[in-house]
Design an enzyme around this catalytic site. Structure first.
Site, PDB file in Angstrom:
ATOM      1  N   HIS A 168       0.839  -1.206   0.000  1.00 37.56           N
ATOM      2  CA  HIS A 168       0.000   0.000   0.000  1.00 37.56           C
ATOM      3  C   HIS A 168       0.874   1.255   0.000  1.00 37.56           C
ATOM      4  O   HIS A 168       0.613   2.217  -0.713  1.00 37.56           O
ATOM      5  CB  HIS A 168      -0.881   0.051   1.255  1.00 37.56           C
ATOM      6  CG  HIS A 168      -1.893  -1.051   1.371  1.00 37.56           C
ATOM      7  ND1 HIS A 168      -1.815  -2.027   2.330  1.00 37.56           N
ATOM      8  CD2 HIS A 168      -3.015  -1.320   0.664  1.00 37.56           C
ATOM      9  CE1 HIS A 168      -2.847  -2.847   2.215  1.00 37.56           C
ATOM     10  NE2 HIS A 168      -3.597  -2.442   1.208  1.00 37.56           N
ATOM     11  N   GLY A 178      -2.864  -1.379  -7.308  1.00 38.73           N
ATOM     12  CA  GLY A 178      -1.773  -2.355  -7.396  1.00 38.73           C
ATOM     13  C   GLY A 178      -2.063  -3.442  -8.416  1.00 38.73           C
ATOM     14  O   GLY A 178      -3.203  -3.882  -8.581  1.00 38.73           O
TER      15      GLY A 178
HETATM   16  P1  AMP Z   1      -6.605  -3.483  -0.487  1.00 38.82           P
HETATM   17  O1  AMP Z   1      -6.429  -2.726   0.785  1.00 38.82           O
HETATM   18  O2  AMP Z   1      -6.223  -4.912  -0.413  1.00 38.82           O
HETATM   19  O3  AMP Z   1      -7.956  -3.245  -1.116  1.00 38.82           O
HETATM   20  O4  AMP Z   1      -5.563  -2.854  -1.507  1.00 38.82           O
HETATM   21  C1  AMP Z   1      -5.555  -1.479  -1.789  1.00 38.82           C
HETATM   22  C2  AMP Z   1      -4.669  -1.236  -2.988  1.00 38.82           C
HETATM   23  O5  AMP Z   1      -3.355  -1.678  -2.685  1.00 38.82           O
HETATM   24  C3  AMP Z   1      -5.139  -2.028  -4.223  1.00 38.82           C
HETATM   25  O6  AMP Z   1      -4.967  -1.218  -5.384  1.00 38.82           O
HETATM   26  C4  AMP Z   1      -4.209  -3.208  -4.216  1.00 38.82           C
HETATM   27  O7  AMP Z   1      -4.004  -3.774  -5.492  1.00 38.82           O
HETATM   28  C5  AMP Z   1      -2.930  -2.566  -3.690  1.00 38.82           C
HETATM   29  N1  AMP Z   1      -2.054  -3.597  -3.153  1.00 38.82           N
HETATM   30  C6  AMP Z   1      -2.377  -4.546  -2.225  1.00 38.82           C
HETATM   31  N2  AMP Z   1      -1.337  -5.368  -2.018  1.00 38.82           N
HETATM   32  C7  AMP Z   1      -0.330  -4.938  -2.810  1.00 38.82           C
HETATM   33  C8  AMP Z   1       1.000  -5.386  -3.064  1.00 38.82           C
HETATM   34  N3  AMP Z   1       1.513  -6.446  -2.450  1.00 38.82           N
HETATM   35  N4  AMP Z   1       1.749  -4.700  -3.963  1.00 38.82           N
HETATM   36  C9  AMP Z   1       1.241  -3.621  -4.602  1.00 38.82           C
HETATM   37  N5  AMP Z   1      -0.019  -3.153  -4.424  1.00 38.82           N
HETATM   38  C10 AMP Z   1      -0.797  -3.804  -3.544  1.00 38.82           C
END
Ligand code: AMP
Length: 282
Positions: free
Chosen positions: A37, A148
């Protein structure tokens, strides 16, 4: 760093920046933040005058109520990390604030992207994602929004929504951040048992192995090879492994039909569902 709970207050704060035509970067998250994040936040900080992060566990994108209830919540630690990362504004709404008492999804047509992979296993998931992302875009009016590649299908669906609905925002995809053993960072990793966590590097190792295998085998042979690896593993259950074109997300029967093949995987570690993906361009 300012923290807003109500969209009215957030909008009033952002208005002068929009009037000045300042660039606003936006990073939507569901909290339980990790370095993945924060890499999105870093990209936003470099490319914008102001960075806004949302923390909201969006109920309409969960088809499994147990998964929603058990989703990790670490707000105090999240705010501390964001402060250290130099984030300017955090929006932490309640469901009422974003949904105005009707916690339901809009129905979207993402030209079929929503029916592939995750769409087959998570009922209504992408309608929920589209609804919340569009609502956030309307409230925040970002210049750039950061997503991401970890959720590659989601990234392509948001791009499709922006194109079809003529939304004025640039969608920027960011690379996957991984742990030292290759496991893609995810908030859900916090819920893995010690044994599962120790063994979880196997998922990325298998993705890398499949990339190697794909270089001189067909799609079907590669998919079978991956299935075999998981059949022999005592801790992980494969939900799907699919090789698809990056743009259409359609399964590739014939590998010569795409210049941008990508492998997508979903795996269960007990009840914890993990996803990952890798480009197969050699
Ligand atoms: P989430 O909190 O899981 O909904 O993720 C929020 C954002 O962070 C989304 O755009 C995800 O794709 C991105 N994200 C989550 N994990 C990763 C990671 N390991 N590497 C890069 N981006 C990530």
């Amino acid at each position: 760093m300012l923290v807003f709970k109500a969209k009215g207050d957030l909008k009033s704060y952002l208005d002068p920046f929009l009037e000045k035509k300042d660039k606003i970067g936006f990073v939507p998250t569901m909290g339980a933040l990790h370095q993945g994040h924060l890499s999105l936040v870093e990209n936003s900080k470099q490319e914008n005058d102001l960075t806004v992060v949302s923390i909201f566990v969006n109920p309409t994108q969960f088809d499994n109520s147990e998964d929603l209830v058990n989703y990790p919540k670490t707000l105090d630690a999240d705010l501390e990390l964001l402060k250290m990362a130099g984030c300017d504004v955090v929006y932490v709404p309640t469901a009422n604030d974003v949904y105005s008492n009707k916690v339901i999804s809009q129905s979207f047509d993402f030209d079929g992207l929503e029916n592939e992979m995750e769409g087959k296993f998570r009922n209504g998931h992408f309608d929920g994602v589209g609804t919340i992302v569009k609502t956030f875009f309307e409230i925040i009016k970002p210049t750039n929004a950061y997503f991401g590649e970890k959720d590659f299908q989601q990234l392509q669906i948001v791009r499709k929504m922006v194109e079809k609905e003529h939304l004025q925002v640039n969608v920027i995809g960011c690379p996957i951040y991984r742990e030292d053993d290759g496991l893609a960072m995810s908030s859900r990793n916090l819920r893995l048992s010690e044994n599962h966590r120790k063994a979880a590097g196997f998922i990325y190792k298998t993705l890398l192995g499949s990339k190697e295998y794909f270089s001189n085998h067909s799609t079907l042979e590669t998919e079978n090879w991956v299935r075999n690896q998981f059949e022999n593993h005592p801790l992980f259950e494969l939900e799907y492994y699919s090789i698809a074109d990056e743009t259409s997300l359609k399964s590739l029967v014939d590998k010569s039909n795409s210049s941008y093949p990508r492998a997508f995987i979903a795996v269960y570690a007990d009840s914890i569902r993990l996803i990952d993906n890798i480009s197969l361009i050699s």
